[in-house]
Design a protein around this motif. Structure first.
Motif, PDB file in Angstrom:
ATOM      1  N   ILE A   1       5.904   3.319   0.668  1.00 55.56           N
ATOM      2  CA  ILE A   1       5.242   2.076   1.058  1.00 55.56           C
ATOM      3  C   ILE A   1       4.909   2.156   2.546  1.00 55.56           C
ATOM      4  CG2 ILE A   1       5.504  -0.422   1.312  1.00 55.56           C
ATOM      5  CD1 ILE A   1       7.438  -0.338  -1.063  1.00 55.56           C
ATOM      6  N   VAL A   2       3.624   2.084   2.864  1.00 60.14           N
ATOM      7  CA  VAL A   2       3.208   2.166   4.271  1.00 60.14           C
ATOM      8  C   VAL A   2       2.744   0.815   4.808  1.00 60.14           C
ATOM      9  CG1 VAL A   2       2.590   4.597   4.074  1.00 60.14           C
ATOM     10  CG2 VAL A   2       0.845   2.861   3.648  1.00 60.14           C
TER      11      VAL A   2
ATOM     12  N   LEU B   1      -2.102  -7.925   6.616  1.00 63.07           N
ATOM     13  CA  LEU B   1      -2.425  -6.500   6.732  1.00 63.07           C
ATOM     14  C   LEU B   1      -3.667  -6.299   7.593  1.00 63.07           C
ATOM     15  CD1 LEU B   1      -1.751  -5.209   3.108  1.00 63.07           C
ATOM     16  CD2 LEU B   1      -0.221  -5.227   5.076  1.00 63.07           C
ATOM     17  N   SER B   2      -4.622  -7.204   7.445  1.00 63.84           N
ATOM     18  CA  SER B   2      -5.832  -7.120   8.261  1.00 63.84           C
ATOM     19  C   SER B   2      -5.495  -7.214   9.745  1.00 63.84           C
ATOM     20  CB  SER B   2      -6.804  -8.235   7.871  1.00 63.84           C
ATOM     21  OG  SER B   2      -7.917  -8.286   8.736  1.00 63.84           O
ATOM     22  N   ARG B   3      -4.552  -8.088  10.093  1.00 65.59           N
ATOM     23  CA  ARG B   3      -4.176  -8.267  11.492  1.00 65.59           C
ATOM     24  C   ARG B   3      -3.395  -7.073  12.036  1.00 65.59           C
ATOM     25  NH1 ARG B   3      -4.902 -13.547  13.232  1.00 65.59           N
ATOM     26  NH2 ARG B   3      -5.515 -14.997  11.571  1.00 65.59           N
ATOM     27  N   GLN B   4      -2.762  -6.307  11.129  1.00 65.68           N
ATOM     28  CA  GLN B   4      -2.075  -5.095  11.575  1.00 65.68           C
ATOM     29  C   GLN B   4      -3.069  -4.066  12.089  1.00 65.68           C
ATOM     30  OE1 GLN B   4       0.776  -3.264   8.952  1.00 65.68           O
ATOM     31  NE2 GLN B   4       1.478  -5.243   8.175  1.00 65.68           N
ATOM     32  N   VAL B   5      -4.253  -4.034  11.471  1.00 65.63           N
ATOM     33  CA  VAL B   5      -5.266  -3.050  11.849  1.00 65.63           C
ATOM     34  C   VAL B   5      -6.051  -3.524  13.062  1.00 65.63           C
ATOM     35  CG1 VAL B   5      -7.394  -1.905  11.083  1.00 65.63           C
ATOM     36  CG2 VAL B   5      -5.442  -2.118   9.526  1.00 65.63           C
ATOM     37  N   SER B   6      -6.432  -4.796  13.060  1.00 69.33           N
ATOM     38  CA  SER B   6      -7.180  -5.332  14.197  1.00 69.33           C
ATOM     39  C   SER B   6      -7.032  -6.840  14.247  1.00 69.33           C
ATOM     40  CB  SER B   6      -8.672  -4.980  14.080  1.00 69.33           C
ATOM     41  OG  SER B   6      -9.406  -5.606  15.116  1.00 69.33           O
ATOM     42  N   ARG B   7      -6.783  -7.350  15.454  1.00 72.82           N
ATOM     43  CA  ARG B   7      -6.699  -8.801  15.633  1.00 72.82           C
ATOM     44  C   ARG B   7      -8.055  -9.393  15.995  1.00 72.82           C
ATOM     45  NH1 ARG B   7      -1.605 -10.643  15.626  1.00 72.82           N
ATOM     46  NH2 ARG B   7       0.091  -9.137  15.829  1.00 72.82           N
ATOM     47  N   ARG B   8      -9.048  -8.557  16.106  1.00 70.77           N
ATOM     48  CA  ARG B   8     -10.363  -9.015  16.511  1.00 70.77           C
ATOM     49  C   ARG B   8     -11.209  -9.365  15.293  1.00 70.77           C
ATOM     50  NH1 ARG B   8     -10.836  -8.130  21.860  1.00 70.77           N
ATOM     51  NH2 ARG B   8     -13.066  -8.505  21.861  1.00 70.77           N
TER      52      ARG B   8
ATOM     53  N   ILE C   1       0.854  -1.183   0.000  1.00 70.82           N
ATOM     54  CA  ILE C   1       0.000   0.000   0.000  1.00 70.82           C
ATOM     55  C   ILE C   1       0.889   1.230   0.000  1.00 70.82           C
ATOM     56  CG2 ILE C   1      -1.709   1.314   1.302  1.00 70.82           C
ATOM     57  CD1 ILE C   1      -2.858  -1.303   2.298  1.00 70.82           C
ATOM     58  N   LEU C   2       0.628   2.134  -0.949  1.00 69.52           N
ATOM     59  CA  LEU C   2       1.415   3.357  -1.085  1.00 69.52           C
ATOM     60  C   LEU C   2       0.617   4.548  -0.584  1.00 69.52           C
ATOM     61  CD1 LEU C   2       2.859   2.875  -4.698  1.00 69.52           C
ATOM     62  CD2 LEU C   2       3.884   2.206  -2.532  1.00 69.52           C
TER      63      LEU C   2
ATOM     64  N   ALA D   1      -7.373   2.716   7.187  1.00 69.75           N
ATOM     65  CA  ALA D   1      -6.724   2.870   8.485  1.00 69.75           C
ATOM     66  C   ALA D   1      -5.241   3.205   8.334  1.00 69.75           C
ATOM     67  CB  ALA D   1      -6.900   1.594   9.303  1.00 69.75           C
ATOM     68  N   LEU D   2      -4.551   2.500   7.427  1.00 69.70           N
ATOM     69  CA  LEU D   2      -3.115   2.707   7.290  1.00 69.70           C
ATOM     70  C   LEU D   2      -2.789   4.040   6.623  1.00 69.70           C
ATOM     71  CD1 LEU D   2      -1.988  -0.893   6.272  1.00 69.70           C
ATOM     72  CD2 LEU D   2      -1.741   0.227   8.484  1.00 69.70           C
ATOM     73  N   VAL D   3      -3.591   4.435   5.638  1.00 74.61           N
ATOM     74  CA  VAL D   3      -3.371   5.736   4.995  1.00 74.61           C
ATOM     75  C   VAL D   3      -3.665   6.860   5.980  1.00 74.61           C
ATOM     76  CG1 VAL D   3      -4.175   7.293   3.183  1.00 74.61           C
ATOM     77  CG2 VAL D   3      -3.731   4.901   2.656  1.00 74.61           C
ATOM     78  N   HIS D   4      -4.730   6.699   6.777  1.00 79.30           N
ATOM     79  CA  HIS D   4      -5.042   7.697   7.802  1.00 79.30           C
ATOM     80  C   HIS D   4      -3.899   7.797   8.810  1.00 79.30           C
ATOM     81  CE1 HIS D   4      -7.371  10.006  10.727  1.00 79.30           C
ATOM     82  NE2 HIS D   4      -6.973   9.129  11.645  1.00 79.30           N
ATOM     83  N   ARG D   5      -3.367   6.650   9.198  1.00 80.91           N
ATOM     84  CA  ARG D   5      -2.259   6.623  10.147  1.00 80.91           C
ATOM     85  C   ARG D   5      -1.038   7.347   9.567  1.00 80.91           C
ATOM     86  NH1 ARG D   5      -0.631   0.727  11.882  1.00 80.91           N
ATOM     87  NH2 ARG D   5      -2.829   0.812  12.494  1.00 80.91           N
ATOM     88  N   HIS D   6      -0.781   7.122   8.279  1.00 77.92           N
ATOM     89  CA  HIS D   6       0.366   7.759   7.624  1.00 77.92           C
ATOM     90  C   HIS D   6       0.171   9.267   7.527  1.00 77.92           C
ATOM     91  CE1 HIS D   6       3.573   8.514   4.713  1.00 77.92           C
ATOM     92  NE2 HIS D   6       2.681   9.181   4.008  1.00 77.92           N
ATOM     93  N   GLU D   7      -1.045   9.698   7.171  1.00 79.59           N
ATOM     94  CA  GLU D   7      -1.293  11.119   6.940  1.00 79.59           C
ATOM     95  C   GLU D   7      -1.375  11.923   8.228  1.00 79.59           C
ATOM     96  OE1 GLU D   7      -4.830  11.060   4.598  1.00 79.59           O
ATOM     97  OE2 GLU D   7      -3.755  10.727   2.700  1.00 79.59           O
TER      98      GLU D   7
END
Length: 220
Positions: free
Chosen positions: A132-133, A141-148, A126-127, A198-204
């Motif tokens: 690359i973020v 990648l799904s587990r990076q955002v939530s393990r639930r 994901i860019l 989630a990851l783009v929001h985290r990066h920005e």
């Protein structure tokens, strides 16, 4: 297609295919058979049409055909299904799986279609902001955002939602307790779209956000 607008579809593929003939080996025959290739990309009925008469989607299919006529070991695809109808998109996905699984072609695919990426890719990058973020499989990648895992079900006409660390164990206990009373069961991890946002929001923003979404059991 502008440079070769007067050429006919099959004629152009045969012309480009000749360039790959010297690279044919006993193990890998090059180029592909033109009729087979036209069938693979869904252009058989357009084989004798001038390229300038093709629709936008048909030209995209021809782009793909030109890209794979020589049976490449490494294939770059940039938004390859733009302009494809749903049937053509499904056929193309089947083609990519065949190239990767049966012909051992490495495919680097650029796409904004997250559903397409999730269906096709063994590894996803994901860019954001030119960097690359995230890098991994869709599940990683799904587990990076939530393990639930989010579990939804219906019982006695009431809708319930619950979030659990171990979705499989929770569902097992649910059926042990209520058995056939459970219906409309859904078990859902974060989708690739959830991950991307989630990851783009985290990066920005530099803010990790809600790592563990607080789904609580509720009836609706």
């Amino acid at each position: 297609w502008r440079d070769h607008g007067k050429w006919r579809v099959a004629e152009l593929l045969e012309h480009f295919g000749r360039y790959y003939a010297p690279y044919s080996t006993p193990e890998v025959r090059r180029p592909r058979d033109t009729a087979e290739l036209l069938d693979v990309v869904g252009l058989t009925e357009h084989a004798d049409k001038p390229i300038r008469t093709l629709s936008g989607g048909q030209r995209r299919r021809l782009d793909v055909a030109v890209g794979i006529v020589g049976r490449p070991e490494l294939l770059f695809l940039d938004e390859p299904t733009a302009g494809f109808d749903p049937e053509a998109r499904r056929d193309f996905h089947d083609l990519v799986h065949r190239l990767a699984d049966l012909e051992e072609t490495t495919v680097l695919l650029t796409t904004h279609d997250l559903d397409e990426a999730e269906k096709l890719a063994d590894r996803i990058l994901i860019l954001a902001g030119g960097r690359i973020v995230a890098d991994g499989s869709a599940d990683q990648l799904s587990r990076q955002v939530s393990r639930r895992t989010e579990i939804r079900w219906t019982r006695d006409g009431r809708r319930f939602t619950h979030s659990a660390e171990d979705g499989t164990a929770f569902v097992r206990e649910l059926f042990a307790q209520y058995g056939e009373e459970i219906s409309e069961l859904e078990v859902r991890r974060a989708t690739l779209e959830d991950v991307y946002m989630a990851l783009v929001h985290r990066h920005e923003t530099g803010v990790a956000g809600d790592e563990e979404p607080g789904f609580v059991e509720e009836d609706r």
